[in-house]
Design a protein around this motif. Sequence first.
Motif, PDB file in Angstrom:
ATOM      1  N   VAL A 274      -1.046  50.905   3.554  1.00 27.58           N
ATOM      2  CA  VAL A 274      -1.984  50.359   2.581  1.00 27.58           C
ATOM      3  C   VAL A 274      -2.168  48.864   2.835  1.00 27.58           C
ATOM      4  CG1 VAL A 274      -1.414  52.059   0.811  1.00 27.58           C
ATOM      5  CG2 VAL A 274      -0.155  49.903   0.891  1.00 27.58           C
ATOM      6  N   THR A 275      -3.331  48.356   2.457  1.00 28.39           N
ATOM      7  CA  THR A 275      -3.573  46.925   2.508  1.00 28.39           C
ATOM      8  C   THR A 275      -2.945  46.308   1.271  1.00 28.39           C
ATOM      9  OG1 THR A 275      -5.672  47.256   3.679  1.00 28.39           O
ATOM     10  CG2 THR A 275      -5.343  45.126   2.579  1.00 28.39           C
ATOM     11  N   ALA A 276      -1.831  45.609   1.468  1.00 24.12           N
ATOM     12  CA  ALA A 276      -1.087  45.036   0.347  1.00 24.12           C
ATOM     13  C   ALA A 276      -1.482  43.586   0.148  1.00 24.12           C
ATOM     14  CB  ALA A 276       0.418  45.146   0.597  1.00 24.12           C
ATOM     15  N   ILE A 277      -1.847  43.235  -1.080  1.00 27.63           N
ATOM     16  CA  ILE A 277      -2.179  41.838  -1.370  1.00 27.63           C
ATOM     17  C   ILE A 277      -0.882  41.035  -1.499  1.00 27.63           C
ATOM     18  CG2 ILE A 277      -4.284  42.526  -2.561  1.00 27.63           C
ATOM     19  CD1 ILE A 277      -2.853  41.758  -5.206  1.00 27.63           C
ATOM     20  N   ARG A 278      -0.946  39.773  -1.154  1.00 29.37           N
ATOM     21  CA  ARG A 278       0.202  38.883  -1.351  1.00 29.37           C
ATOM     22  C   ARG A 278       0.148  38.333  -2.760  1.00 29.37           C
ATOM     23  NH1 ARG A 278       0.353  34.295   2.965  1.00 29.37           N
ATOM     24  NH2 ARG A 278       1.884  33.543   1.452  1.00 29.37           N
ATOM     25  N   LEU A 279       1.239  38.464  -3.496  1.00 28.93           N
ATOM     26  CA  LEU A 279       1.266  37.979  -4.865  1.00 28.93           C
ATOM     27  C   LEU A 279       1.344  36.458  -4.873  1.00 28.93           C
ATOM     28  CD1 LEU A 279       3.628  40.594  -6.512  1.00 28.93           C
ATOM     29  CD2 LEU A 279       1.136  40.543  -6.482  1.00 28.93           C
ATOM     30  N   PRO A 280       0.620  35.806  -5.781  1.00 27.25           N
ATOM     31  CA  PRO A 280       0.618  34.341  -5.827  1.00 27.25           C
ATOM     32  C   PRO A 280       1.918  33.783  -6.387  1.00 27.25           C
ATOM     33  CG  PRO A 280      -0.739  35.251  -7.592  1.00 27.25           C
ATOM     34  CD  PRO A 280      -0.318  36.408  -6.741  1.00 27.25           C
ATOM     35  N   GLU A 281       2.023  32.475  -6.401  1.00 27.52           N
ATOM     36  CA  GLU A 281       3.195  31.800  -6.946  1.00 27.52           C
ATOM     37  C   GLU A 281       3.320  32.086  -8.447  1.00 27.52           C
ATOM     38  OE1 GLU A 281       5.554  29.967  -5.302  1.00 27.52           O
ATOM     39  OE2 GLU A 281       4.532  30.746  -3.519  1.00 27.52           O
TER      40      GLU A 281
END
Length: 523
Positions: free
Chosen positions: A317-324
């Motif tokens: 899956v295309t996983a988004i990077r979680l923000p700070e």
Amino acid sequence: MRALGVVVVALAALALAACDRESAKSFSFVAGSENTVLQPIVEAFCKQRNTTCTFSYEGSLDIGLALQSADGVAADAVWPASSVWIDLFDTGRKVKDLTSIAQMPVILGVRKSKAEELGWIGKDVLMADILAAVQQKRLSFLMTSATQSNSGASAYLAMLSSALGGKTVIEPGDLDDSTVRGTVQALLQGVTRSSGSSGWLADLYVEAAKSGSGYDAMWNYEAVLKETNDKLKPLNQEPLYAIYPADGVAVADSPLGFIDRGTGPETEKFFTELVAYLQSAEVQKQIAATGRRLPFSSDAIAATPEPDWNFDPTRIVTAIRLPEPAVIRQALDLYQVALRKPSLSALCLDFSGSMQGEGEQQLQAAMRFLLTPEQASQVLVQWSPEDRIIVLPFDGRVRSGFEATGDAEAQAALLAEVANEQADGGTDMYSCAADALTRIAAAPDRDDHLPAILILTDGRSEGDALGFLEQWRRIEPHVPVFGITFGDADKTQLDTLAAATSARVFDGRGDLAGAFRAARGYN
């Protein structure tokens, strides 16, 4: 030889006693509801160690707030859905040895016939396709509150990422983009029921399917969709078809962390051995069988794909990077005050004679918490200006009704009205529920809001539920009736209303404001 035998037995007894001293006698967990299915796996280990293990299940926000509080978490281990909530709230670094146990992407499960109708079978689906279906009134969905539950927060962050054109990381300035806000707000108009628990939401979907009044879709963990379909199959109900948004999903990491409460080295030793047990090949197979992905597996262990409903835990899956953490907090505040589908809430407040004294004081304090933006915002349950609030003080009848929007000035006016109420008279919560339902049904914009009735009572009500439920069945969409108890409330009566209207009852006897906060996650 006989003397030697006595010595050997004595030494063995001493060794066993030492072993017992090294083993934790008890161990407690506070976990997210999505981990319920893993409890038997952990309990098998507890049994091997002769350790009494206890589990309590809380929402992600509840776990985070407990970590932030001075008292801390009343457990030896925390097990939320995602480390996001630990990063956000564990500023005192109370959690040690945080270890990911499983991975679960948050995806959209769509009733298969609805997925076929939308032309989504066997093709990539983008968040823009989901938005189009919502705007065309062809799709609505269940989704937990982004400020209360990780699955809702994950779906929401994926929506933000998509609205930003699939940007790798969400940055603070991105949240000021009016186009991005408008896109996400439009997507969230698809929410038809909300909750503070991923597990409860899945149960709601199954119960609705059984009754023939099913929902279109549900945002939830990939593994929870499998659990849901496993329940639907023997009921001869169609499955939820798995939609993995091609422009990105958020992935929960199911972290297990140790809390040192000064109970001795044997407690931490138990935790360390438990983690090793969960990482063993045999146990990983058991975890994988639940539909979860394995972050530390060197072997290709995964549940069997089920093409009939597009489930495939081996799919990349295309996983988004979680923000700070600071950006996540900003995004959650934005969700609560501006982007979520607004609520239409009727609050039935019991000011009967039995409330005199402590009960009345508790109720007034809870309303000050709920209607004071500075206080409510600390735990992400503040109202938005688009919310509609109906306050109905009652005793043996409804005394009066006050209606307002959720802006700060209007809340202050509501609070002033509530402050004038004094406890006296009998108790009839059913008349209040009926009045609340009439007012909600008459609201001209109710279809643009999530409606709910909340009844706060400390005593047994006069009358019965029959008349109200007859009225309730005639009004669609149906309005859930939540209960909040305190004092010596007869929970049975509230349970009956909640069960009949697909709602819940919250125990406010220890923390009435906390019960209000939990209930707010459901509308």
